[in-house]
Design an enzyme around this catalytic site. Structure first.
Site, PDB file in Angstrom:
ATOM      1  CD  GLN A  40      38.042 -25.781 -24.090  1.00 56.45           C
ATOM      2  OE1 GLN A  40      39.260 -25.819 -24.175  1.00 56.45           O
ATOM      3  NE2 GLN A  40      37.362 -26.627 -23.339  1.00 56.45           N
ATOM      4  CB  CYS A  41      37.811 -21.557 -31.190  1.00 63.04           C
ATOM      5  SG  CYS A  41      38.555 -20.702 -32.584  1.00 63.04           S
ATOM      6  N   GLY A  42      39.010 -18.812 -30.017  1.00 62.21           N
ATOM      7  CA  GLY A  42      38.839 -17.369 -29.955  1.00 62.21           C
ATOM      8  C   GLY A  42      37.690 -16.871 -30.819  1.00 62.21           C
ATOM      9  CB  THR A  44      33.924 -20.205 -29.488  1.00 61.28           C
ATOM     10  OG1 THR A  44      34.921 -21.161 -29.878  1.00 61.28           O
ATOM     11  CG2 THR A  44      32.689 -20.939 -29.016  1.00 61.28           C
TER      12      THR A  44
END
Length: 165
Positions: A40-42, A44
């Site tokens: 859920q990372c920017g 990803t």
């Protein structure tokens, strides 16, 4: 069990997604890119996309990506191993190995990550700063380079290719 005095990444064992011990000796003779990942990372989408490109292009030449989910940065990998596996395989179509969720910093950091950080420290601190920090390892299990989260996987391609020689 390997320690910080270990000379090679191949001295370590890690757990796979199902909790089984995997000796990194299995990867002797291969070029490795070790990455702490989050769903859920920017970073990803772009990282998984580019990691897949590299894996598809070079896995038949002896290249492996070892991905280690970590929830230490912004709570961006909150799921169980099963949920992570589902996300990575379904949404991102990753075919490279995804291991047990670990910690990469602090008192409970995985021994593998203590070794990686000792071999290639960071710019201001040895600690991992965010998701998608990458370590490039040669065929002999020596850490040759460390890349920050903002380094796109495809920017590492030339460094990977040099290690096949």
């Amino acid at each position: 069990m390997a320690t910080l005095e270990s000379k090679s990444l191949h001295d370590f064992s890690v757990k796979d997604m199902r909790g089984r011990e995997v000796s990194l000796k299995e990867y002797a003779g291969k070029v490795l890119l070790i990455v702490n990942v989050a769903s859920q990372c920017g970073l990803t989408n772009s990282n998984y996309k580019e990691l897949n490109v590299l894996y598809d292009k070079y896995r038949n030449r002896g290249f492996e990506i070892l991905a280690f989910p970590c929830n230490q940065f912004g709570g961006q990998e909150p799921g169980s191993n099963e949920e992570i596996q589902e996300t990575v395989c379904t949404r991102f179509k990753a075919e490279f190995p995804i291991f047990d969720k670990i910690e990469v910093n602090g008192q409970n950091a995985a021994p593998l990550y203590k070794f990686l950080k000792a071999e290639k420290g960071g710019l201001f601190t040895d600690g991992i700063k965010w998701n998608f920090t990458k370590f490039l390892v040669n065929k002999d299990g020596k850490v040759v380079e460390r890349y920050g989260p903002m380094t796109a996987p495809l920017k590492i391609e030339n460094d990977i290719v040099k290690l096949f020689a």
